[in-house]
Scaffold this motif. Structure first.
Motif, PDB file in Angstrom:
ATOM      1  N   LEU A  78      -5.593  -8.452   4.969  1.00 11.54           N
ATOM      2  CA  LEU A  78      -6.050  -7.351   4.116  1.00 11.54           C
ATOM      3  C   LEU A  78      -4.922  -6.334   3.932  1.00 11.54           C
ATOM      4  O   LEU A  78      -4.628  -5.891   2.822  1.00 11.54           O
ATOM      5  CB  LEU A  78      -7.263  -6.688   4.774  1.00 11.54           C
ATOM      6  CG  LEU A  78      -8.204  -5.872   3.901  1.00 11.54           C
ATOM      7  CD1 LEU A  78      -8.817  -6.735   2.830  1.00 11.54           C
ATOM      8  CD2 LEU A  78      -9.312  -5.270   4.770  1.00 11.54           C
ATOM      9  N   PHE A  82      -2.934  -5.717   0.346  1.00 11.97           N
ATOM     10  CA  PHE A  82      -2.929  -4.427  -0.340  1.00 11.97           C
ATOM     11  C   PHE A  82      -1.539  -3.802  -0.415  1.00 11.97           C
ATOM     12  O   PHE A  82      -1.171  -3.238  -1.436  1.00 11.97           O
ATOM     13  CB  PHE A  82      -3.929  -3.461   0.305  1.00 11.97           C
ATOM     14  CG  PHE A  82      -5.304  -3.626  -0.264  1.00 11.97           C
ATOM     15  CD1 PHE A  82      -5.676  -2.969  -1.420  1.00 11.97           C
ATOM     16  CD2 PHE A  82      -6.211  -4.486   0.316  1.00 11.97           C
ATOM     17  CE1 PHE A  82      -6.921  -3.150  -1.976  1.00 11.97           C
ATOM     18  CE2 PHE A  82      -7.465  -4.680  -0.233  1.00 11.97           C
ATOM     19  CZ  PHE A  82      -7.822  -4.010  -1.379  1.00 11.97           C
ATOM     20  N   THR A  85       1.179  -7.201  -1.958  1.00 10.91           N
ATOM     21  CA  THR A  85       0.870  -7.701  -3.297  1.00 10.91           C
ATOM     22  C   THR A  85       0.437  -6.569  -4.224  1.00 10.91           C
ATOM     23  O   THR A  85       0.923  -6.457  -5.343  1.00 10.91           O
ATOM     24  CB  THR A  85      -0.239  -8.759  -3.215  1.00 10.91           C
ATOM     25  OG1 THR A  85       0.197  -9.773  -2.312  1.00 10.91           O
ATOM     26  CG2 THR A  85      -0.486  -9.389  -4.578  1.00 10.91           C
ATOM     27  N   LEU A  86      -0.478  -5.715  -3.743  1.00 10.73           N
ATOM     28  CA  LEU A  86      -1.002  -4.669  -4.624  1.00 10.73           C
ATOM     29  C   LEU A  86      -0.213  -3.361  -4.552  1.00 10.73           C
ATOM     30  O   LEU A  86      -0.538  -2.402  -5.226  1.00 10.73           O
ATOM     31  CB  LEU A  86      -2.477  -4.392  -4.320  1.00 10.73           C
ATOM     32  CG  LEU A  86      -3.452  -5.552  -4.491  1.00 10.73           C
ATOM     33  CD1 LEU A  86      -4.884  -5.049  -4.483  1.00 10.73           C
ATOM     34  CD2 LEU A  86      -3.202  -6.308  -5.780  1.00 10.73           C
ATOM     35  N   GLN A  87       0.818  -3.314  -3.713  1.00  7.78           N
ATOM     36  CA  GLN A  87       1.707  -2.141  -3.670  1.00  7.78           C
ATOM     37  C   GLN A  87       0.980  -0.847  -3.312  1.00  7.78           C
ATOM     38  O   GLN A  87       1.385   0.233  -3.742  1.00  7.78           O
ATOM     39  CB  GLN A  87       2.403  -1.960  -5.024  1.00  7.78           C
ATOM     40  CG  GLN A  87       3.226  -3.130  -5.474  1.00  7.78           C
ATOM     41  CD  GLN A  87       4.571  -3.170  -4.758  1.00  7.78           C
ATOM     42  OE1 GLN A  87       5.211  -2.160  -4.568  1.00  7.78           O
ATOM     43  NE2 GLN A  87       4.963  -4.339  -4.323  1.00  7.78           N
ATOM     44  N   ALA A  88      -0.105  -0.938  -2.550  1.00  9.04           N
ATOM     45  CA  ALA A  88      -0.830   0.281  -2.164  1.00  9.04           C
ATOM     46  C   ALA A  88      -0.072   0.996  -1.049  1.00  9.04           C
ATOM     47  O   ALA A  88       0.746   0.389  -0.353  1.00  9.04           O
ATOM     48  CB  ALA A  88      -2.234  -0.061  -1.705  1.00  9.04           C
ATOM     49  N   ASN A  89      -0.353   2.265  -0.875  1.00  9.98           N
ATOM     50  CA  ASN A  89       0.329   3.063   0.146  1.00  9.98           C
ATOM     51  C   ASN A  89       0.029   2.546   1.552  1.00  9.98           C
ATOM     52  O   ASN A  89      -1.117   2.294   1.903  1.00  9.98           O
ATOM     53  CB  ASN A  89      -0.121   4.512   0.007  1.00  9.98           C
ATOM     54  CG  ASN A  89       0.544   5.402   1.009  1.00  9.98           C
ATOM     55  OD1 ASN A  89       0.211   5.379   2.184  1.00  9.98           O
ATOM     56  ND2 ASN A  89       1.509   6.159   0.566  1.00  9.98           N
ATOM     57  N   TYR A 327       9.084  -3.243  -4.355  1.00 11.12           N
ATOM     58  CA  TYR A 327       8.687  -3.732  -5.664  1.00 11.12           C
ATOM     59  C   TYR A 327       9.960  -4.140  -6.377  1.00 11.12           C
ATOM     60  O   TYR A 327      10.826  -3.320  -6.657  1.00 11.12           O
ATOM     61  CB  TYR A 327       7.946  -2.638  -6.438  1.00 11.12           C
ATOM     62  CG  TYR A 327       7.501  -3.057  -7.814  1.00 11.12           C
ATOM     63  CD1 TYR A 327       6.664  -4.166  -7.980  1.00 11.12           C
ATOM     64  CD2 TYR A 327       7.909  -2.362  -8.937  1.00 11.12           C
ATOM     65  CE1 TYR A 327       6.264  -4.558  -9.236  1.00 11.12           C
ATOM     66  CE2 TYR A 327       7.503  -2.751 -10.194  1.00 11.12           C
ATOM     67  CZ  TYR A 327       6.678  -3.847 -10.345  1.00 11.12           C
ATOM     68  OH  TYR A 327       6.279  -4.245 -11.592  1.00 11.12           O
TER      69      TYR A 327
END
Lengths: 331, 370
Positions: A78, A82, A85-89, A327
């Motif tokens: 998880l 995040f 892949t999803l570049q979340a903080n 990224y």
């Protein structure tokens, strides 16, 4: 009497603090690939609960360990999904893993307790037997040290083995070198053909799975009694985050750090008997409030963190890209 | 060979963005509903109980104690909203103040010290004012040290504020255990160490409307939120914060004193969190290690969910307060569900919203490659 207290102290020092080692080594794998995973507490909680439940229901220590690794690994997945892949903080994701993980621990634990009945560790004969101490022949016969360090359950030996293997892996293998490159300078590693995402995913998952074993350990160490108010992990995950700094991101030093921090944790329990056994040498311990011991790991870590930043960056050992998402197109 | 690529996309219209977020929250609640069903609880009646925060009785009538429940909700909401807004001030600058828990506790300790040591000073109002000032000053020092270290030595603020949380937490625990002459925080009447309530000296004034008493703290906090909104949006300081947050290089190039801005902003952020500690102390009773009710952590989630927007934070804080307080109320009726189901739900909601963020910021395109 003095010898017995000393042996008991050293024995407890090992047996109560090895989960810290698991948590720390797991977190080092995360941070070395540039991920500051603040979800240790939650990951360990999830690993502990599912490891214990599966282990008891299947009456198998091995399945318990596997379940702890898989479910803690899912927390890692998880986190990786995040942040990678999803570049979340990373900070927010990690803290949420902790909140979510503790939520799962209480929700599932409470639900099982009320609806299905809590499985007892003693009823699962194989788990109880697997937890028994396995003294190492010869070494365990040494006075004091034998009982203190070589008469433990297999999880203690496994934890030390994992720490040493991790140290060797990070220092001497090609994959370990690449992994460190990902944490120091992902753009450079990328240009050398290292698959950044694959390295991050693999090590976050591996690290989280190791944390899970630590959680399972904590469950078994209190005989699997469900704790509805404080939970099984009760702050050990946070101490592990601190310990990573103290250990300077080195799994071998983590072993040392576990015992240094462990001394304070153990003193919380052993303060009185140590003072009683050695009134002359350790009488002054009585003047120290117990909570000072609880706070000391964090105070020491704050000092280490401060000292590390005052000295040249190159000497502090902190991976340069820790906490920063990579990224590719931002290069 | 076909490969998938992640590409940043153009900004979506606000309407479409809101649709994505609402879908995310709906998905999270749906997952929660599935989990509730697995424990044999009717999710609709659970959610109903949660959203009505116990103001409606099991027979479907308005509870006679409904006003009390709203008062209690306000007690949850006030510290949370102030902490979240305060954290957002630091986050806007990309300064990772995860030390809300510690700053909150340090503020509460300082506030408690004033009446417990000196009694009522002058009158109630003056005492409360001094308590608030003490809370802000102490918390500002606690947070300011970290900012100073960051500016001077580049010390990692995330890890440092984290350590400071636990040092503060165990300091409070220590105060709760050590019976001694210097320790004014304990009840002198009690044999066992027990925190003394500041209510022995001061109470936060309230406006009574019938049975309902509206605490002044709510009004103060809402005014503070408005002030912070203008501070961030309309003042030079607020502009400097957002420039430093975007790029320290740009800020330096523009001649801004980055170090001073960071320290100043962090002083403000932690002082406001200390003030939240003061409000909690005066509304919810004696000092304790669980006084924070995790607002330092929840505040981070709230600030993030609201995209650091002050108005959004006020609304999100209210919703999260309802979620958290509602779950504790629902757990009274539904014994099979632990009250910390709120944590689980809160975590799932945040992940769903983070996923929605991704869909809003990026798109996945398929490319043909040779």
């Amino acid at each position: 009497m003095g010898v017995e207290v000393l042996t008991g102290f050293l024995y407890s020092l090992v047996v109560y603090n090895i989960p810290l080692l698991y948590g720390t080594v797991g977190e080092i794998f995360n941070e070395k690939t540039g991920s500051l995973n603040l979800g240790v507490e939650g990951t360990m909680a999830v690993g502990s609960l599912f490891g214990y439940l599966v282990g008891c229901w299947c009456n198998s220590l091995l399945l318990g360990i596997l379940a702890a690794m898989v479910f803690a690994g899912l927390c890692g997945l998880l986190f990786a999904f995040f942040t990678v892949t999803l570049q979340a903080n990373q900070n927010v994701t990690g803290l949420t893993i902790t909140t979510l993980g503790l939520g799962i621990y209480y929700f599932v634990g409470h639900g099982v307790n009320k609806n299905l009945g809590w499985p007892s560790m003693q009823a699962a004969a194989n788990v109880a037997a697997g937890w028994k101490a396995q003294p190492i022949p010869l070494l365990s016969d040494i006075p004091i040290i034998g009982k203190a360090f070589f008469s433990h359950n297999i999880f203690v030996y496994l934890g030390v083995l994992i720490a040493v293997l991790s140290w060797w892996y990070m220092k001497y293998t090609k994959a370990g070198l690449r992994m460190r490159a990902v944490g120091e300078n992902p753009a450079a590693a990328d240009s050398c053909g290292v698959n950044i995402n694959r390295y991050k995913y693999a090590h976050i998952l591996l690290g989280s799975a190791i944390m899970g074993i630590g959680g399972y350990y904590m469950a078994l160490n209190i005989s699997g009694e469900y704790l509805a108010s404080t939970g099984w992990i009760n702050g050990y995950g946070w101490i592990a985050v601190a310990l990573v700094i103290f250990a300077k991101w080195n799994p071998a030093r983590a072993l040392l750090g576990t015992f240094v921090f462990g001394i304070f944790k153990t003193l919380e329990v052993y303060n009185d008997s140590i003072v009683a056994a050695f009134p002359k040498a350790f009488g002054w311990l009585n003047a120290i409030p117990l909570k000072v011991y609880t706070a000391l790991p964090f105070i020491i870590t704050a000092v280490v963190l401060f000292a590390g930043s005052v000295r040249k960056k190159s000497k502090s050992n902190q991976p340069a890209a820790v906490g920063v998402n990579y990224y590719r197109e931002d290069r | 060979m076909k490969r998938y690529h992640i590409v940043k996309r153009d900004l979506l219209t606000p309407g479409r963005r809101i649709v994505f977020y609402l879908l995310a929250i709906a998905a999270a609640l749906l997952l929660g509903a599935l989990l509730l069903m697995m424990t044999g609880v009717n999710p609709l009646s659970y959610y109903f109980k949660m959203l009505t925060i116990g103001t409606v009785t099991d027979s479907g009538e308005l509870s006679r104690l409904a006003y009390k429940q709203v008062e209690n909700l306000i007690k949850v909401f006030v510290p949370l909203v102030l902490t979240s807004v305060a954290l957002s001030v630091a986050f806007k600058m990309k300064f990772w103040n995860i030390g809300g828990e510690g700053q909150f506790l340090v503020g509460a300790v300082a506030a408690a010290f004033i009446p417990l040591k000196f009694g009522v000073i002058g009158n109630q109002a003056l005492t409360l004012l001094l308590m608030a000032a003490a809370a802000m000053a102490a918390a500002a020092v606690w947070g300011g040290i970290v900012a100073l270290l960051k500016v001077r030595f580049g010390t990692n603020e995330t890890l440092m504020t984290l350590m400071f949380n636990y040092i503060a937490l165990y300091f409070v625990a220590l105060l709760g255990e050590e019976k001694a002459g210097w320790n004014v925080f304990l009840d002198p009447e009690s044999q066992r160490p027990l925190f003394r309530s500041v209510w022995d000296f001061v109470t936060m004034p309230a406006i009574t409307i019938g049975k309902f008493s509206l605490s002044w703290s709510l009004l103060f906090v809402l005014v503070l939120c408005i002030l912070v909104y203008f501070y961030l949006k309309k003042t030079k300081h607020g502009y400097e914060i957002s420039v430093v947050g975007d790029s320290i290089g740009t800020a330096k190039y523009a001649g801004m004193k980055v170090g001073r801005i960071i320290v100043r902003t962090m002083l403000l952020s932690s002082a406001l969190i200390g003030l939240a500690g003061f409000f909690k102390l005066t509304s919810a009773g004696p000092l304790s290690t669980s006084l924070t009710d995790s607002v330092g952590w929840t505040g981070i989630v709230v600030a993030w969910l609201a995209k650091l927007d002050t108005v959004g934070i006020v609304i999100t804080s209210l919703l999260i307060s309802i979620l958290r307080f509602g779950c504790s109320q629902a757990s009274v009726t539904f014994g099979a569900v632990d009250s910390r189901f709120a944590d689980l739900l809160q975590g799932v909601i945040l992940f769903a919203v983070l996923a929605a963020d991704f869909v809003i910021r990026f798109k996945i395109v398929k490319k043909e490659e040779a």
